[in-house]
Design a protein around this motif. Sequence first.
Motif, PDB file in Angstrom:
ATOM      1  N   LEU A 138       0.805  -1.207   0.000  1.00  0.00           N
ATOM      2  CA  LEU A 138       0.000   0.000   0.000  1.00  0.00           C
ATOM      3  C   LEU A 138       0.848   1.271   0.000  1.00  0.00           C
ATOM      4  N   GLN A 139       2.016   1.246   0.607  1.00  0.00           N
ATOM      5  CA  GLN A 139       2.849   2.454   0.644  1.00  0.00           C
ATOM      6  C   GLN A 139       3.249   2.905  -0.763  1.00  0.00           C
ATOM      7  N   PRO A 140       3.770   2.032  -1.622  1.00  0.00           N
ATOM      8  CA  PRO A 140       4.079   2.490  -2.987  1.00  0.00           C
ATOM      9  C   PRO A 140       2.830   2.966  -3.726  1.00  0.00           C
ATOM     10  N   GLU A 141       1.697   2.316  -3.481  1.00  0.00           N
ATOM     11  CA  GLU A 141       0.466   2.740  -4.144  1.00  0.00           C
ATOM     12  C   GLU A 141       0.038   4.136  -3.687  1.00  0.00           C
ATOM     13  N   ARG A 142       0.120   4.403  -2.394  1.00  0.00           N
ATOM     14  CA  ARG A 142      -0.221   5.738  -1.879  1.00  0.00           C
ATOM     15  C   ARG A 142       0.738   6.783  -2.425  1.00  0.00           C
ATOM     16  N   ALA A 143       2.014   6.446  -2.495  1.00  0.00           N
ATOM     17  CA  ALA A 143       2.998   7.392  -3.036  1.00  0.00           C
ATOM     18  C   ALA A 143       2.715   7.666  -4.512  1.00  0.00           C
ATOM     19  N   GLU A 144       2.382   6.623  -5.262  1.00  0.00           N
ATOM     20  CA  GLU A 144       2.077   6.817  -6.680  1.00  0.00           C
ATOM     21  C   GLU A 144       0.838   7.697  -6.855  1.00  0.00           C
ATOM     22  N   LEU A 145      -0.178   7.461  -6.062  1.00  0.00           N
ATOM     23  CA  LEU A 145      -1.394   8.270  -6.167  1.00  0.00           C
ATOM     24  C   LEU A 145      -1.139   9.726  -5.789  1.00  0.00           C
ATOM     25  N   SER A 146      -0.306   9.947  -4.787  1.00  0.00           N
ATOM     26  CA  SER A 146      -0.012  11.340  -4.411  1.00  0.00           C
ATOM     27  C   SER A 146       0.807  12.039  -5.500  1.00  0.00           C
ATOM     28  N   TRP A 147       1.724  11.319  -6.144  1.00  0.00           N
ATOM     29  CA  TRP A 147       2.466  11.910  -7.247  1.00  0.00           C
ATOM     30  C   TRP A 147       1.551  12.204  -8.429  1.00  0.00           C
ATOM     31  N   ARG A 148       0.593  11.303  -8.673  1.00  0.00           N
ATOM     32  CA  ARG A 148      -0.359  11.546  -9.761  1.00  0.00           C
ATOM     33  C   ARG A 148      -1.167  12.816  -9.504  1.00  0.00           C
ATOM     34  N   ARG A 149      -1.627  12.978  -8.264  1.00  0.00           N
ATOM     35  CA  ARG A 149      -2.375  14.195  -7.928  1.00  0.00           C
ATOM     36  C   ARG A 149      -1.511  15.430  -8.115  1.00  0.00           C
TER      37      ARG A 149
ATOM     38  N   ALA B 283       2.230  21.972 -22.324  1.00  0.00           N
ATOM     39  CA  ALA B 283       1.995  21.663 -20.911  1.00  0.00           C
ATOM     40  C   ALA B 283       1.261  20.333 -20.752  1.00  0.00           C
ATOM     41  N   LEU B 284       0.291  20.084 -21.597  1.00  0.00           N
ATOM     42  CA  LEU B 284      -0.468  18.847 -21.527  1.00  0.00           C
ATOM     43  C   LEU B 284       0.401  17.644 -21.857  1.00  0.00           C
ATOM     44  N   VAL B 285       1.209  17.766 -22.883  1.00  0.00           N
ATOM     45  CA  VAL B 285       2.114  16.671 -23.252  1.00  0.00           C
ATOM     46  C   VAL B 285       3.126  16.423 -22.124  1.00  0.00           C
ATOM     47  N   GLY B 286       3.652  17.518 -21.544  1.00  0.00           N
ATOM     48  CA  GLY B 286       4.580  17.366 -20.417  1.00  0.00           C
ATOM     49  C   GLY B 286       3.937  16.646 -19.245  1.00  0.00           C
ATOM     50  N   GLY B 287       2.692  16.970 -18.956  1.00  0.00           N
ATOM     51  CA  GLY B 287       1.981  16.301 -17.866  1.00  0.00           C
ATOM     52  C   GLY B 287       1.763  14.825 -18.139  1.00  0.00           C
ATOM     53  N   LEU B 288       1.405  14.486 -19.373  1.00  0.00           N
ATOM     54  CA  LEU B 288       1.210  13.082 -19.731  1.00  0.00           C
ATOM     55  C   LEU B 288       2.521  12.300 -19.646  1.00  0.00           C
ATOM     56  N   VAL B 289       3.608  12.923 -20.063  1.00  0.00           N
ATOM     57  CA  VAL B 289       4.920  12.272 -19.954  1.00  0.00           C
ATOM     58  C   VAL B 289       5.259  12.030 -18.484  1.00  0.00           C
ATOM     59  N   LEU B 290       5.001  13.032 -17.638  1.00  0.00           N
ATOM     60  CA  LEU B 290       5.267  12.865 -16.205  1.00  0.00           C
ATOM     61  C   LEU B 290       4.415  11.756 -15.599  1.00  0.00           C
ATOM     62  N   LEU B 291       3.159  11.665 -15.991  1.00  0.00           N
ATOM     63  CA  LEU B 291       2.304  10.588 -15.485  1.00  0.00           C
ATOM     64  C   LEU B 291       2.844   9.220 -15.889  1.00  0.00           C
ATOM     65  N   ARG B 292       3.284   9.099 -17.120  1.00  0.00           N
ATOM     66  CA  ARG B 292       3.827   7.823 -17.595  1.00  0.00           C
ATOM     67  C   ARG B 292       5.119   7.467 -16.860  1.00  0.00           C
ATOM     68  N   ILE B 293       6.002   8.447 -16.702  1.00  0.00           N
ATOM     69  CA  ILE B 293       7.254   8.205 -15.985  1.00  0.00           C
ATOM     70  C   ILE B 293       6.956   7.807 -14.543  1.00  0.00           C
ATOM     71  N   GLY B 294       5.988   8.478 -13.927  1.00  0.00           N
ATOM     72  CA  GLY B 294       5.628   8.163 -12.545  1.00  0.00           C
ATOM     73  C   GLY B 294       5.093   6.752 -12.389  1.00  0.00           C
ATOM     74  N   THR B 295       4.251   6.337 -13.311  1.00  0.00           N
ATOM     75  CA  THR B 295       3.708   4.978 -13.252  1.00  0.00           C
ATOM     76  C   THR B 295       4.826   3.952 -13.380  1.00  0.00           C
ATOM     77  N   LEU B 296       5.711   4.154 -14.335  1.00  0.00           N
ATOM     78  CA  LEU B 296       6.841   3.228 -14.507  1.00  0.00           C
ATOM     79  C   LEU B 296       7.751   3.238 -13.290  1.00  0.00           C
ATOM     80  N   ARG B 297       7.977   4.424 -12.741  1.00  0.00           N
ATOM     81  CA  ARG B 297       8.874   4.558 -11.589  1.00  0.00           C
ATOM     82  C   ARG B 297       8.343   3.769 -10.399  1.00  0.00           C
ATOM     83  N   PHE B 298       7.076   3.898 -10.107  1.00  0.00           N
ATOM     84  CA  PHE B 298       6.544   3.228  -8.933  1.00  0.00           C
ATOM     85  C   PHE B 298       6.318   1.742  -9.154  1.00  0.00           C
ATOM     86  N   ARG B 299       6.123   1.330 -10.391  1.00  0.00           N
ATOM     87  CA  ARG B 299       6.086  -0.113 -10.661  1.00  0.00           C
ATOM     88  C   ARG B 299       7.457  -0.730 -10.438  1.00  0.00           C
TER      89      ARG B 299
END
Length: 116
Positions: free
Chosen positions: A9-20, A51-67
């Motif tokens: 749950l800790q990595p999941e909570r961290a991923e969700l907070s980064w997504r927000r 800005a939108l493309v940058g945000g989508l890239v960050l979301l993808r990087i974040g998902t990969l990072r926390f996986r």
Amino acid sequence: MSGPWDAGLQPERAELSWRRTVLAVTAGTVIAARYLGQSHPVFGLLLPLVALVGGLVLLRIGTLRFRRLDARLRAAGSQPSEPVMPGAAMLGLLALMCLLIGVTSTAFIVVTALRQ
């Protein structure tokens, strides 16, 4: 407990907070870029798109990072012999995005003040 965390749950909570965080920064950047680009139609479309493309890239990087983090924590077991944190590309890109917002906003304020 099979690992040094609370059953995944800790990595999941961290991923969700980064997504927000990324979604908030992206939404703020898109709104600011749209406002800054009102006087120039090209900037009015280009800046929010960037800005939108940058945000989508960050979301993808974040998902990969926390996986990767979750996989490394599970592989390391309860006593990891070395740090299991992945790289800081996401944090660096988010900081760069915030820096660009600040520089663009400052330039907009200075240009607007000089016109008056």
